[in-house]
Design an enzyme around this catalytic site. Structure first.
Site, PDB file in Angstrom:
ATOM      1  N   LYS A 269       2.562  11.346 -11.884  1.00  0.00           N
ATOM      2  CA  LYS A 269       1.720  10.436 -12.670  1.00  0.00           C
ATOM      3  C   LYS A 269       2.525   9.192 -12.993  1.00  0.00           C
ATOM      4  O   LYS A 269       3.648   9.266 -13.449  1.00  0.00           O
ATOM      5  CB  LYS A 269       1.306  11.097 -13.982  1.00  0.00           C
ATOM      6  CG  LYS A 269       0.170  12.070 -13.868  1.00  0.00           C
ATOM      7  CD  LYS A 269      -0.348  12.387 -15.255  1.00  0.00           C
ATOM      8  CE  LYS A 269      -1.376  13.487 -15.256  1.00  0.00           C
ATOM      9  NZ  LYS A 269      -1.812  13.817 -16.615  1.00  0.00           N
TER      10      LYS A 269
ATOM     11  N   HIS B   1      -1.650  10.216 -28.059  1.00  0.00           N
ATOM     12  CA  HIS B   1      -1.767   8.888 -27.459  1.00  0.00           C
ATOM     13  C   HIS B   1      -2.500   7.916 -28.381  1.00  0.00           C
ATOM     14  O   HIS B   1      -2.166   6.742 -28.454  1.00  0.00           O
ATOM     15  CB  HIS B   1      -2.502   8.970 -26.115  1.00  0.00           C
ATOM     16  CG  HIS B   1      -1.607   9.367 -24.993  1.00  0.00           C
ATOM     17  ND1 HIS B   1      -2.081   9.819 -23.777  1.00  0.00           N
ATOM     18  CD2 HIS B   1      -0.265   9.384 -24.889  1.00  0.00           C
ATOM     19  CE1 HIS B   1      -1.057  10.095 -22.991  1.00  0.00           C
ATOM     20  NE2 HIS B   1       0.057   9.849 -23.644  1.00  0.00           N
TER      21      HIS B   1
ATOM     22  N   HIS C  14      -1.405  15.599 -26.612  1.00  0.00           N
ATOM     23  CA  HIS C  14      -1.390  14.221 -26.134  1.00  0.00           C
ATOM     24  C   HIS C  14      -2.665  13.442 -26.422  1.00  0.00           C
ATOM     25  O   HIS C  14      -2.685  12.226 -26.281  1.00  0.00           O
ATOM     26  CB  HIS C  14      -1.100  14.188 -24.629  1.00  0.00           C
ATOM     27  CG  HIS C  14       0.361  14.386 -24.326  1.00  0.00           C
ATOM     28  ND1 HIS C  14       1.038  15.536 -24.669  1.00  0.00           N
ATOM     29  CD2 HIS C  14       1.285  13.570 -23.749  1.00  0.00           C
ATOM     30  CE1 HIS C  14       2.305  15.428 -24.287  1.00  0.00           C
ATOM     31  NE2 HIS C  14       2.479  14.250 -23.729  1.00  0.00           N
TER      32      HIS C  14
ATOM     33  N   ARG D 163      -3.095  21.871 -14.733  1.00  0.00           N
ATOM     34  CA  ARG D 163      -2.257  20.748 -15.165  1.00  0.00           C
ATOM     35  C   ARG D 163      -2.739  20.142 -16.479  1.00  0.00           C
ATOM     36  O   ARG D 163      -1.974  19.548 -17.220  1.00  0.00           O
ATOM     37  CB  ARG D 163      -2.221  19.678 -14.077  1.00  0.00           C
ATOM     38  CG  ARG D 163      -1.275  18.545 -14.422  1.00  0.00           C
ATOM     39  CD  ARG D 163      -0.985  17.602 -13.283  1.00  0.00           C
ATOM     40  NE  ARG D 163       0.033  16.645 -13.702  1.00  0.00           N
ATOM     41  CZ  ARG D 163       0.608  15.765 -12.915  1.00  0.00           C
ATOM     42  NH1 ARG D 163       0.267  15.711 -11.649  1.00  0.00           N
ATOM     43  NH2 ARG D 163       1.517  14.932 -13.380  1.00  0.00           N
TER      44      ARG D 163
ATOM     45  N   ARG E 295       0.811  -1.225   0.000  1.00  0.00           N
ATOM     46  CA  ARG E 295       0.000   0.000   0.000  1.00  0.00           C
ATOM     47  C   ARG E 295       0.845   1.276   0.000  1.00  0.00           C
ATOM     48  O   ARG E 295       0.409   2.317   0.499  1.00  0.00           O
ATOM     49  CB  ARG E 295      -0.964   0.011   1.187  1.00  0.00           C
ATOM     50  CG  ARG E 295      -2.009  -1.079   1.123  1.00  0.00           C
ATOM     51  CD  ARG E 295      -3.249  -0.713   1.924  1.00  0.00           C
ATOM     52  NE  ARG E 295      -4.167  -1.837   1.993  1.00  0.00           N
ATOM     53  CZ  ARG E 295      -4.181  -2.723   2.979  1.00  0.00           C
ATOM     54  NH1 ARG E 295      -3.348  -2.603   3.985  1.00  0.00           N
ATOM     55  NH2 ARG E 295      -5.049  -3.717   2.952  1.00  0.00           N
TER      56      ARG E 295
ATOM     57  N   ASN F  15      -1.437  18.383 -21.249  1.00  0.00           N
ATOM     58  CA  ASN F  15      -1.884  17.350 -22.187  1.00  0.00           C
ATOM     59  C   ASN F  15      -1.923  17.849 -23.624  1.00  0.00           C
ATOM     60  O   ASN F  15      -2.333  17.104 -24.524  1.00  0.00           O
ATOM     61  CB  ASN F  15      -3.274  16.844 -21.785  1.00  0.00           C
ATOM     62  CG  ASN F  15      -3.221  16.028 -20.515  1.00  0.00           C
ATOM     63  OD1 ASN F  15      -2.357  15.175 -20.365  1.00  0.00           O
ATOM     64  ND2 ASN F  15      -4.130  16.297 -19.590  1.00  0.00           N
TER      65      ASN F  15
ATOM     66  N   GLU G 228      -4.924  17.498 -11.357  1.00  0.00           N
ATOM     67  CA  GLU G 228      -5.383  17.786 -12.714  1.00  0.00           C
ATOM     68  C   GLU G 228      -6.855  18.147 -12.802  1.00  0.00           C
ATOM     69  O   GLU G 228      -7.618  17.542 -13.549  1.00  0.00           O
ATOM     70  CB  GLU G 228      -5.077  16.570 -13.617  1.00  0.00           C
ATOM     71  CG  GLU G 228      -5.062  16.956 -15.066  1.00  0.00           C
ATOM     72  CD  GLU G 228      -4.429  15.888 -15.956  1.00  0.00           C
ATOM     73  OE1 GLU G 228      -3.468  15.237 -15.531  1.00  0.00           O
ATOM     74  OE2 GLU G 228      -4.910  15.752 -17.086  1.00  0.00           O
TER      75      GLU G 228
ATOM     76  N   GLU H 279       8.512  17.490 -25.921  1.00  0.00           N
ATOM     77  CA  GLU H 279       7.892  17.992 -24.681  1.00  0.00           C
ATOM     78  C   GLU H 279       8.410  19.384 -24.330  1.00  0.00           C
ATOM     79  O   GLU H 279       7.679  20.206 -23.759  1.00  0.00           O
ATOM     80  CB  GLU H 279       8.122  17.033 -23.516  1.00  0.00           C
ATOM     81  CG  GLU H 279       7.562  15.608 -23.720  1.00  0.00           C
ATOM     82  CD  GLU H 279       6.034  15.525 -23.723  1.00  0.00           C
ATOM     83  OE1 GLU H 279       5.352  16.540 -23.442  1.00  0.00           O
ATOM     84  OE2 GLU H 279       5.509  14.428 -24.013  1.00  0.00           O
TER      85      GLU H 279
ATOM     86  N   HIS I 251       7.039   8.453 -28.524  1.00  0.00           N
ATOM     87  CA  HIS I 251       6.105   9.344 -27.843  1.00  0.00           C
ATOM     88  C   HIS I 251       6.222  10.768 -28.406  1.00  0.00           C
ATOM     89  O   HIS I 251       5.211  11.426 -28.676  1.00  0.00           O
ATOM     90  CB  HIS I 251       6.385   9.338 -26.343  1.00  0.00           C
ATOM     91  CG  HIS I 251       5.439  10.193 -25.553  1.00  0.00           C
ATOM     92  ND1 HIS I 251       4.111   9.897 -25.422  1.00  0.00           N
ATOM     93  CD2 HIS I 251       5.638  11.351 -24.868  1.00  0.00           C
ATOM     94  CE1 HIS I 251       3.519  10.837 -24.690  1.00  0.00           C
ATOM     95  NE2 HIS I 251       4.435  11.721 -24.331  1.00  0.00           N
TER      96      HIS I 251
ATOM     97  N   LYS J   7       7.511  22.403 -15.339  1.00  0.00           N
ATOM     98  CA  LYS J   7       6.542  21.324 -15.136  1.00  0.00           C
ATOM     99  C   LYS J   7       6.182  21.195 -13.656  1.00  0.00           C
ATOM    100  O   LYS J   7       5.006  21.061 -13.297  1.00  0.00           O
ATOM    101  CB  LYS J   7       7.100  20.005 -15.654  1.00  0.00           C
ATOM    102  CG  LYS J   7       6.273  18.806 -15.200  1.00  0.00           C
ATOM    103  CD  LYS J   7       5.789  17.928 -16.285  1.00  0.00           C
ATOM    104  CE  LYS J   7       4.787  16.911 -15.754  1.00  0.00           C
ATOM    105  NZ  LYS J   7       4.801  15.665 -16.479  1.00  0.00           N
TER     106      LYS J   7
END
Lengths: 336, 336
Positions: B130, B239, B235, B228, B108, B232, B224, B172, B249, B214
């Site tokens: 993330k 993606h 993206h 934030r 956990r 994206n 997000e 990026e 990527h 960032k």
């Protein structure tokens, strides 16, 4: 119905006590919600799932594994579930553990709630945000801590609960009494399982009292740095024997509590050992078991509470007062 | 070495800029730490792993899947890793994503840190908490948001980086410039890839500037809900094409940025479309690709940013200023 809100670190959880299952419709929108339950419950209560998106799991702790998580995620993708959805676990601890875990990792986290259908889930498993799955012989080796949006309590769901499941729940109720609440311990001694099964108002009160007790401890120490560790009373040896011998969780915890009481007598001059084992016995739960000491010890050293050559073990100073003690592993082995 | 601490919601992350890998020994204790890396890095830098517990993953995005997570967890259990341990991901985004994810679910949650070894990981992937894995065609379908204890930057590790990996990182960097920093956008236009590869001080400065950019956005909106989401940019379509056509990527994001620029021109009268595609092209990245529109759209609707029949899409008002717009799915389909 009675609503109590408890504010945890990043999430408030609403407890709907004394509610009816049908209330769920006013708690979450049917369209963006999926109910997750197991095959037994789906078969026992076909009506309550009508009109809801539903995912049905195979029943039993042996399915609290990654393969089940994979399958739920595939089904969520097929349903085009997005971040606006809520997952609602309807079931015992296995269902709520899997539902909470999937909700905490799917799309990096979606909302979730629980309708616990066993006594154990109502007083313990569904509360506090711990979720996860087993890995091989190791219980809850993988999971997160994240709090549900709500818990909905309908004790009518307990009507069809088999007796061994009632005993399962009472193991955790006895645990709460032993570590935190000497008054409740006394009251439990004066009653028995049959009384609570027959007396709905007393049952409701007991459920609510235990749910509140657990929520309070979790609120004070959500990430288990301190007080929350007390709730592991009976669970260290308990977990180690549970998987290996396919015991019910409550049976395993009872054996673990009896062992912890013996350790407490030895190390802290705890006087209540006999009283505790008597109470456990009174509710139809075991206080000892023959097991392969070496095998159980090998699983025990993989417990999350181990730190190097020591184990944080929960002991009792007296009934209603538990403490955490670091105990050398060899000391535990000796007493087993 | 320069240390910058950034306080996120429940965790402070230390950024060790301009550091050497050998510093790691003073950041984490070797005994209770396991380094997680991939087979390429383990082969390329055998010396740096000496003396450390190490788990070596197969290299490549195709291994960013549950089977790899299972294998890491099995190895951690075999090492008797407990809650006092720290996992350190040494590698690119795949390694840091898997390491962060495993650390957030094992027992956990245990501590973790990163040593990013690609430009992309240094300026983007390793920052912001993330993590996660892909499920079938769906990127990052499963994961959590949890922040590392530290990031250690050693640009010497970029020496052996192939050119396509450099371009990957610049996609990026161009994204950061396009959505947040018109000044950096101008500076990038005045330079090229070769310049930054040859000029270490300029590279260090650029890496640190992008990492700080960032981290700042993430700090303002860790989960997000708001700002934030701007990260994206490029993206969403990116993606969707990335997995289907096995693109890098950065290539996929570049194609996505070019598409978003077109959408921005159409919907917000954005004037910088040509400037942006020129810059992307200047750093050796693609601005268009032939793809099966229906297939890509089908993956796109499973994006985490979809809400019902609309998609939260990141568009540009001008260079350095991005906004989130809800766009109907059919509008996106039309423009593809």
């Amino acid at each position: 119905m009675q609503v109590k809100k408890v504010q945890f670190s990043t999430q408030a959880t609403a407890f709907y006590f004394d509610a009816a299952f049908s209330t769920l419709k006013s708690v979450v929108p049917q369209k963006n919600t999926v109910l997750i339950t197991d095959e037994h419950l789906a078969a026992a209560h076909p009506k309550i799932f009508k009109g809801w998106n539903t995912i049905v799991l195979k029943a039993g702790e042996e399915y609290k594994v990654q393969a089940t998580v994979d399958s739920v995620i595939q089904q969520l993708i097929a349903m085009h579930a997005d971040r606006t959805w809520t997952l609602v676990g309807i079931g015992g601890g296995v269902v709520t553990d899997i539902t909470g875990y999937v909700a905490s990792i799917f799309l990096r986290g979606v909302k979730f709630g629980f309708v616990p259908t066993t006594l154990l889930a109502m007083v313990d498993a569904a509360i506090g945000g711990k979720n996860g799955i087993d890995v091989g012989l190791y219980k809850n080796m993988v999971g997160t801590i994240s709090q549900p949006q709500f818990l909905l309590y309908d004790v009518a769901l307990l009507k069809s609960l088999p007796d061994n499941e009632w005993r399962n729940g009472f193991a955790e109720i006895i645990k709460h009494a032993a570590i935190l609440d000497a008054t409740m311990f006394k009251e439990l001694l004066e009653r028995n399982l049959d009384y609570f099964q027959r007396t709905k108002p007393a049952l409701k009160k007991l459920v609510q009292r235990n749910a509140a007790l657990k929520a309070k401890v979790v609120k004070e120490d959500e990430f288990e740095k301190d007080k929350r560790r007390l709730l592991n009373f009976g669970h260290t040896l308990g977990h180690a024997v549970e998987k290996q011998y396919s015991l019910m969780h409550g049976e395993a915890v009872s054996i673990g509590m009896a062992f912890a009481a013996k350790l407490s007598a030895e190390m802290l001059k705890f006087k209540g050992q006999e009283k505790l084992t008597d109470l456990i016995d009174q509710y139809g739960l075991p206080v000892a078991a023959g097991y392969d000491k070496q095998k159980v010890f090998d699983v025990l050293v993989s417990d999350k509470k181990r730190e190097g050559e020591q184990m944080n073990f929960i002991l009792l100073e007296r009934i209603g007062k538990a403490v955490v003690k670091k105990i050398p592993l060899q000391e535990i082995y000796k007493m087993m």
